[in-house]
Enzyme design. Structure first.
Site, PDB file in Angstrom:
ATOM      1  N   ASP A  15       0.668  -6.784   0.907  1.00 24.58           N
ATOM      2  CA  ASP A  15       2.042  -6.788   1.414  1.00 24.58           C
ATOM      3  C   ASP A  15       2.479  -8.195   1.824  1.00 24.58           C
ATOM      4  O   ASP A  15       1.651  -9.017   2.226  1.00 24.58           O
ATOM      5  CB  ASP A  15       2.133  -5.830   2.615  1.00 24.58           C
ATOM      6  CG  ASP A  15       3.573  -5.460   2.935  1.00 24.58           C
ATOM      7  OD1 ASP A  15       4.450  -5.581   2.054  1.00 24.58           O
ATOM      8  OD2 ASP A  15       3.824  -5.048   4.086  1.00 24.58           O
ATOM      9  N   GLY A  16       3.777  -8.449   1.700  1.00 22.21           N
ATOM     10  CA  GLY A  16       4.341  -9.716   2.180  1.00 22.21           C
ATOM     11  C   GLY A  16       4.884 -10.626   1.091  1.00 22.21           C
ATOM     12  O   GLY A  16       5.303 -11.758   1.378  1.00 22.21           O
ATOM     13  N   ASN A  17       4.918 -10.140  -0.148  1.00 30.15           N
ATOM     14  CA  ASN A  17       5.435 -10.981  -1.245  1.00 30.15           C
ATOM     15  C   ASN A  17       6.897 -11.352  -1.030  1.00 30.15           C
ATOM     16  O   ASN A  17       7.306 -12.493  -1.275  1.00 30.15           O
ATOM     17  CB  ASN A  17       5.340 -10.235  -2.581  1.00 30.15           C
ATOM     18  CG  ASN A  17       3.916  -9.986  -3.015  1.00 30.15           C
ATOM     19  OD1 ASN A  17       2.987 -10.556  -2.455  1.00 30.15           O
ATOM     20  ND2 ASN A  17       3.750  -9.125  -4.015  1.00 30.15           N
ATOM     21  N   GLY A  18       7.703 -10.356  -0.624  1.00 35.26           N
ATOM     22  CA  GLY A  18       9.136 -10.592  -0.450  1.00 35.26           C
ATOM     23  C   GLY A  18       9.398 -11.616   0.643  1.00 35.26           C
ATOM     24  O   GLY A  18      10.211 -12.543   0.465  1.00 35.26           O
ATOM     25  N   ARG A  19       8.695 -11.487   1.766  1.00 29.61           N
ATOM     26  CA  ARG A  19       8.894 -12.446   2.866  1.00 29.61           C
ATOM     27  C   ARG A  19       8.411 -13.840   2.481  1.00 29.61           C
ATOM     28  O   ARG A  19       9.004 -14.837   2.873  1.00 29.61           O
ATOM     29  CB  ARG A  19       8.178 -11.940   4.134  1.00 29.61           C
ATOM     30  CG  ARG A  19       8.996 -10.891   4.861  1.00 29.61           C
ATOM     31  CD  ARG A  19       8.180 -10.131   5.849  1.00 29.61           C
ATOM     32  NE  ARG A  19       7.305  -9.170   5.165  1.00 29.61           N
ATOM     33  CZ  ARG A  19       6.284  -8.550   5.735  1.00 29.61           C
ATOM     34  NH1 ARG A  19       5.979  -8.811   6.985  1.00 29.61           N
ATOM     35  NH2 ARG A  19       5.570  -7.679   5.054  1.00 29.61           N
ATOM     36  N   HIS A  32       6.461 -11.845  -5.887  1.00 27.56           N
ATOM     37  CA  HIS A  32       5.584 -10.935  -6.635  1.00 27.56           C
ATOM     38  C   HIS A  32       4.777 -11.705  -7.686  1.00 27.56           C
ATOM     39  O   HIS A  32       3.610 -11.408  -7.924  1.00 27.56           O
ATOM     40  CB  HIS A  32       6.400  -9.822  -7.307  1.00 27.56           C
ATOM     41  CG  HIS A  32       7.117  -8.935  -6.322  1.00 27.56           C
ATOM     42  ND1 HIS A  32       6.495  -8.400  -5.224  1.00 27.56           N
ATOM     43  CD2 HIS A  32       8.411  -8.497  -6.265  1.00 27.56           C
ATOM     44  CE1 HIS A  32       7.372  -7.659  -4.532  1.00 27.56           C
ATOM     45  NE2 HIS A  32       8.546  -7.718  -5.146  1.00 27.56           N
ATOM     46  N   TRP A  64      10.070   2.942  -5.612  1.00 29.97           N
ATOM     47  CA  TRP A  64      11.196   3.175  -6.536  1.00 29.97           C
ATOM     48  C   TRP A  64      12.526   3.090  -5.795  1.00 29.97           C
ATOM     49  O   TRP A  64      13.572   2.898  -6.422  1.00 29.97           O
ATOM     50  CB  TRP A  64      11.100   4.559  -7.173  1.00 29.97           C
ATOM     51  CG  TRP A  64       9.946   4.737  -8.105  1.00 29.97           C
ATOM     52  CD1 TRP A  64       8.811   5.435  -7.848  1.00 29.97           C
ATOM     53  CD2 TRP A  64       9.811   4.227  -9.446  1.00 29.97           C
ATOM     54  NE1 TRP A  64       7.971   5.385  -8.945  1.00 29.97           N
ATOM     55  CE2 TRP A  64       8.564   4.655  -9.937  1.00 29.97           C
ATOM     56  CE3 TRP A  64      10.630   3.437 -10.275  1.00 29.97           C
ATOM     57  CZ2 TRP A  64       8.104   4.339 -11.214  1.00 29.97           C
ATOM     58  CZ3 TRP A  64      10.175   3.129 -11.551  1.00 29.97           C
ATOM     59  CH2 TRP A  64       8.936   3.572 -12.004  1.00 29.97           C
ATOM     60  N   LEU A 126     -17.290  -5.835 -11.907  1.00 26.58           N
ATOM     61  CA  LEU A 126     -16.387  -5.488 -10.803  1.00 26.58           C
ATOM     62  C   LEU A 126     -15.400  -4.447 -11.316  1.00 26.58           C
ATOM     63  O   LEU A 126     -14.783  -4.648 -12.361  1.00 26.58           O
ATOM     64  CB  LEU A 126     -15.614  -6.743 -10.347  1.00 26.58           C
ATOM     65  CG  LEU A 126     -14.563  -6.530  -9.260  1.00 26.58           C
ATOM     66  CD1 LEU A 126     -15.212  -6.427  -7.877  1.00 26.58           C
ATOM     67  CD2 LEU A 126     -13.543  -7.683  -9.240  1.00 26.58           C
ATOM     68  N   ARG A 176      -4.945  -4.994   5.184  1.00 23.82           N
ATOM     69  CA  ARG A 176      -3.505  -5.033   4.924  1.00 23.82           C
ATOM     70  C   ARG A 176      -2.996  -6.405   5.315  1.00 23.82           C
ATOM     71  O   ARG A 176      -3.142  -6.826   6.456  1.00 23.82           O
ATOM     72  CB  ARG A 176      -2.737  -3.964   5.709  1.00 23.82           C
ATOM     73  CG  ARG A 176      -1.233  -4.050   5.384  1.00 23.82           C
ATOM     74  CD  ARG A 176      -0.415  -2.901   5.896  1.00 23.82           C
ATOM     75  NE  ARG A 176       0.964  -3.050   5.410  1.00 23.82           N
ATOM     76  CZ  ARG A 176       1.754  -2.057   5.071  1.00 23.82           C
ATOM     77  NH1 ARG A 176       1.331  -0.808   5.164  1.00 23.82           N
ATOM     78  NH2 ARG A 176       2.990  -2.290   4.645  1.00 23.82           N
ATOM     79  N   ARG A 182       0.385  -0.427   9.535  1.00 17.66           N
ATOM     80  CA  ARG A 182       0.510   0.948   9.052  1.00 17.66           C
ATOM     81  C   ARG A 182      -0.148   1.082   7.677  1.00 17.66           C
ATOM     82  O   ARG A 182      -0.467   0.093   7.025  1.00 17.66           O
ATOM     83  CB  ARG A 182       1.980   1.384   9.007  1.00 17.66           C
ATOM     84  CG  ARG A 182       2.874   0.492   8.173  1.00 17.66           C
ATOM     85  CD  ARG A 182       4.327   0.997   8.153  1.00 17.66           C
ATOM     86  NE  ARG A 182       5.200   0.040   7.525  1.00 17.66           N
ATOM     87  CZ  ARG A 182       6.081  -0.737   8.170  1.00 17.66           C
ATOM     88  NH1 ARG A 182       6.218  -0.644   9.472  1.00 17.66           N
ATOM     89  NH2 ARG A 182       6.837  -1.592   7.502  1.00 17.66           N
TER      90      ARG A 182
END
Ligand code: IPE
Ligand code: IPE
Ligand code: MG
Length: 242
Positions: A15-19, A32, A64, A126, A176, A182
């Site tokens: 998480d956090g690509n947009g920010r 992204h 979506w 892997l 995360r 969360r």
């Protein structure tokens, strides 16, 4: 019994690509794109540290609902990144698996998924599970529906076997990035006894040092699985039942 220092299976909510992009006045899709590079680096480092399974959350059932240009940008990037990265992943011994609902994905995306799974199926170094159009609730429901259609009684063991990650053991460590505390419908069933590490680092900035720090945090945890601390201490023989 010695404490497990390197997790066998790490799962990550990337998480956090947009920010990351917003901070640089770039469009979200640029975040992204950086996120794909970060995943490549992370898979390499996992392999180097002895991690055998890496499971990442790339697109959720709920994503979506984002603006259509972001959703289509992610779909294009996904298909493009697969075509570009699979030869190297194949050479590196990575077995790619895609976890999630296939219905609703475009033909182009489905082709990319099928081709890259087939190309890397015999790799053993892997396992990289990419959760795409995935939700923990979806997984539980599809597993229960499968058992019911086959007339198989629902037990913990049969449900586990019907779930989308049945080919790997449960994650030892769930990370995360991006600062949120969360689970966002990630591995609801499989993370029952995982250790959690939450970091403010945004996914595109998650580098080798960040992964090492999460692995170090994991190494300090005492996993008790419901037992007492004395029962799981290394070197202590299991006491006989009285
Ligand atoms: C995670 O980064 C990637 C996806 C959900 C596809 P985000 O896009 O959620 O980044 P933030 O949380 O808005 O910074
Ligand atoms: C979780 O991130 C999904 C992925 C990383 C793919 P989100 O950004 O969608 O989660 P919320 O909406 O902040 O809970
Ligand atoms: Mg987010």
């Amino acid at each position: 019994m010695t404490a497990q220092t390197v997790p066998h299976h790490i799962a990550i909510v990337m998480d956090g690509n947009g920010r990351w992009a917003n901070k640089r006045f770039l469009p979200r899709i640029a975040g992204h794109k950086k996120g794909v590079n970060s995943l490549k680096r992370c898979a390499k480092t996992c392999d180097a540290r002895g991690v055998r399974v890496l499971t990442v959350f790339a697109f959720s059932s709920e994503n979506w609902q984002r603006p259509t240009d972001e959703v289509s940008g992610i779909m294009d990037l996904f298909a493009f990144a697969l075509a570009r990265e699979v030869p190297q992943l194949k050479a590196d011994g990575v077995q790619l698996r895609f976890i999630g609902e296939r219905q609703g994905l475009s033909d182009k995306v489905l082709r990319g998924i099928e081709q890259s799974e087939a190309a890397t199926a015999s790799n053993q170094r892997l396992v990289l599970n990419v959760c795409f159009n995935y939700g923990g609730r979806w997984d539980i429901v599809q597993a229960a529906a499968k058992l019911s259609a086959q007339g198989v009684p629902v037990t913990e063991a049969s449900l586990s076997q019907a779930m989308a990650l049945a080919h790997v053991p449960d994650p030892d460590l769930v990370i995360r990035t991006g600062g949120e505390l969360r689970i966002s419908n990630f591995l609801l069933w499989q993370s029952a006894y995982s250790e959690f590490v939450f970091t403010d680092t945004l996914w595109p900035d998650f580098d080798e040092a960040a992964l090492d720090s999460a692995i170090s945090a994991f190494a300090t945890r005492e996993r008790r699985f419901g037992k007492t601390s004395d029962q799981v201490k290394p070197g202590v023989l299991p006491s006989s039942a009285h």
